[in-house]
Design a protein around this motif. Structure first.
Motif, mmCIF file in Angstrom:
data_model
loop_
_atom_site.group_PDB
_atom_site.id
_atom_site.type_symbol
_atom_site.label_atom_id
_atom_site.label_comp_id
_atom_site.label_asym_id
_atom_site.label_seq_id
_atom_site.Cartn_x
_atom_site.Cartn_y
_atom_site.Cartn_z
ATOM 1 N N ILE A 140 -0.421 36.831 46.492
ATOM 2 C CA ILE A 140 -0.629 37.668 47.677
ATOM 3 C C ILE A 140 0.116 38.985 47.528
ATOM 4 O O ILE A 140 -0.416 40.048 47.856
ATOM 5 N N ALA A 141 1.335 38.923 47.014
ATOM 6 C CA ALA A 141 2.123 40.139 46.847
ATOM 7 C C ALA A 141 1.435 41.096 45.871
ATOM 8 O O ALA A 141 1.429 42.310 46.090
ATOM 9 N N TYR A 142 0.842 40.578 44.815
ATOM 10 C CA TYR A 142 0.152 41.437 43.848
ATOM 11 C C TYR A 142 -1.144 41.987 44.428
ATOM 12 O O TYR A 142 -1.449 43.168 44.295
ATOM 13 N N THR A 143 -1.908 41.126 45.085
ATOM 14 C CA THR A 143 -3.201 41.542 45.630
ATOM 15 C C THR A 143 -3.030 42.578 46.736
ATOM 16 O O THR A 143 -3.799 43.533 46.828
ATOM 17 N N ALA A 144 -2.038 42.385 47.570
ATOM 18 C CA ALA A 144 -1.832 43.274 48.711
ATOM 19 C C ALA A 144 -0.840 44.397 48.418
ATOM 20 O O ALA A 144 -0.356 45.043 49.335
ATOM 21 N N ALA A 145 -0.556 44.629 47.150
ATOM 22 C CA ALA A 145 0.399 45.689 46.796
ATOM 23 C C ALA A 145 -0.130 47.037 47.261
ATOM 24 O O ALA A 145 -1.254 47.419 46.943
ATOM 25 N N PRO A 146 0.660 47.775 48.006
ATOM 26 C CA PRO A 146 0.216 49.087 48.486
ATOM 27 C C PRO A 146 -0.089 50.077 47.370
ATOM 28 O O PRO A 146 -0.832 51.028 47.566
ATOM 29 N N LEU A 180 7.710 44.599 52.381
ATOM 30 C CA LEU A 180 6.951 43.385 52.680
ATOM 31 C C LEU A 180 6.501 42.699 51.391
ATOM 32 O O LEU A 180 6.541 41.473 51.270
ATOM 33 N N GLN A 181 6.104 43.478 50.403
ATOM 34 C CA GLN A 181 5.706 42.916 49.113
ATOM 35 C C GLN A 181 6.894 42.210 48.448
ATOM 36 O O GLN A 181 6.751 41.124 47.894
ATOM 37 N N LEU A 182 8.066 42.816 48.509
ATOM 38 C CA LEU A 182 9.260 42.197 47.933
ATOM 39 C C LEU A 182 9.592 40.897 48.653
ATOM 40 O O LEU A 182 9.931 39.895 48.014
ATOM 41 N N LEU A 183 9.479 40.889 49.976
ATOM 42 C CA LEU A 183 9.771 39.670 50.738
ATOM 43 C C LEU A 183 8.779 38.556 50.400
ATOM 44 O O LEU A 183 9.164 37.386 50.279
ATOM 45 N N LEU A 184 7.497 38.894 50.237
ATOM 46 C CA LEU A 184 6.500 37.893 49.843
ATOM 47 C C LEU A 184 6.785 37.345 48.443
ATOM 48 O O LEU A 184 6.682 36.135 48.206
ATOM 49 N N ALA A 185 7.143 38.208 47.524
ATOM 50 C CA ALA A 185 7.463 37.761 46.163
ATOM 51 C C ALA A 185 8.708 36.882 46.159
ATOM 52 O O ALA A 185 8.765 35.866 45.456
ATOM 53 N N ALA A 186 9.709 37.239 46.950
ATOM 54 C CA ALA A 186 10.923 36.419 47.031
ATOM 55 C C ALA A 186 10.631 35.064 47.662
ATOM 56 O O ALA A 186 11.149 34.033 47.213
ATOM 57 N N ALA A 187 9.778 35.034 48.688
ATOM 58 C CA ALA A 187 9.398 33.759 49.299
ATOM 59 C C ALA A 187 8.641 32.883 48.305
ATOM 60 O O ALA A 187 8.869 31.668 48.240
ATOM 61 N N GLY A 188 7.748 33.487 47.517
ATOM 62 C CA GLY A 188 7.033 32.731 46.493
ATOM 63 C C GLY A 188 7.968 32.186 45.425
ATOM 64 O O GLY A 188 7.834 31.044 44.997
ATOM 65 N N ALA A 189 8.929 33.006 44.985
ATOM 66 C CA ALA A 189 9.896 32.544 43.988
ATOM 67 C C ALA A 189 10.774 31.430 44.552
ATOM 68 O O ALA A 189 11.080 30.455 43.858
ATOM 69 N N GLY A 190 11.168 31.556 45.831
ATOM 70 C CA GLY A 190 11.954 30.503 46.465
ATOM 71 C C GLY A 190 11.178 29.200 46.581
ATOM 72 O O GLY A 190 11.707 28.119 46.331
ATOM 73 N N TYR A 224 -5.405 42.314 34.794
ATOM 74 C CA TYR A 224 -4.145 41.676 34.398
ATOM 75 C C TYR A 224 -4.124 40.182 34.718
ATOM 76 O O TYR A 224 -3.885 39.364 33.826
ATOM 77 N N PRO A 225 -4.340 39.786 35.973
ATOM 78 C CA PRO A 225 -4.307 38.344 36.261
ATOM 79 C C PRO A 225 -5.433 37.577 35.561
ATOM 80 O O PRO A 225 -5.246 36.432 35.151
ATOM 81 N N LEU A 226 -6.596 38.223 35.400
ATOM 82 C CA LEU A 226 -7.718 37.551 34.749
ATOM 83 C C LEU A 226 -7.410 37.285 33.276
ATOM 84 O O LEU A 226 -7.707 36.200 32.753
ATOM 85 N N VAL A 227 -6.805 38.226 32.594
ATOM 86 C CA VAL A 227 -6.436 38.034 31.194
ATOM 87 C C VAL A 227 -5.408 36.910 31.072
ATOM 88 O O VAL A 227 -5.510 36.038 30.203
#
Length: 190
Positions: free
Chosen positions: A2-8, A166-176, A30-33
């Motif tokens: 989500i963080a990658y897809t919704a990156a501003p 918001l992107q950083l918070l989503l990435a941190a939540a995913g990593a957590g 990138y994700p497809l490869v």
């Protein structure tokens, strides 16, 4: 995801910079490869269709934006090499599949990159590699993240090229969540 897809920054490429549609399309590859490369690691299914899908995805990246492909390729090779070292199955077969996929991708996209490399001396590359366009002018300082929840698209102040909070918070939540699930169920690093 989500963080990658919704990156501003994707919006910055399309609506603010406007001349970066090729880079915008390359970021979709990138994700497809990585996904198709990961599918090559499946020891149960060794079909040629997996090699072909990987080759098509990587060739699509090369054709869409050659600079993005040059930046992404070392990371792709490191990732595939790291996964190859940790592979439990037939490493030789996997190496042949990965090499075959990479060579097929280069062959499929050779009509694009081979003339670009071969005819570099016939083009005036000075104006696009000096001054403002020199790569050293585009490294970020320590201000990598915007401090506000709403994304600031100001290009002049450099805010558009920072990661959104918001992107950083989503990435941190995913990593957590990944760390918590890995400890609880003893999942592999992937």
């Amino acid at each position: 995801a989500i963080a990658y897809t919704a990156a501003p920054f994707h919006l910055v490429n399309v609506y603010v910079r406007g001349d970066s549609l090729a880079e915008f399309w390359a970021m979709a590859f990138y994700p497809l490869v990585l996904l198709t490369g990961e599918r090559l690691l499946d020891a149960d299914r060794r079909g040629l269709n997996r090699i072909l899908l990987f080759a098509l995805a990587y060739a699509g990246l090369i054709i869409s934006h050659n600079v993005s492909a040059m930046i992404f390729s070392p990371f792709l090779l490191l990732y595939l090499g790291w996964r190859w070292l940790g592979f439990d199955g037939d490493r030789r077969g996997l190496a042949l599949r990965l090499t075959g996929g990479l060579l097929l991708a280069l062959a499929l996209s050779a009509w694009f990159w081979l003339p670009a490399l071969g005819e570099t001396g016939l083009a005036q590359t000075g104006p696009i590699t000096a001054g403002y366009f020199h790569y050293s002018a585009h490294f970020r300082d320590l201000d990598q993240v915007q401090p506000d929840l709403l994304f600031d698209f100001d290009v002049a102040g450099g805010g558009a090229f920072r990661m959104g909070l918001l992107q950083l918070l989503l990435a941190a939540a995913g990593a957590g969540a990944w760390f918590w699930a890995g400890r609880r169920e003893r999942l592999s690093w992937l």
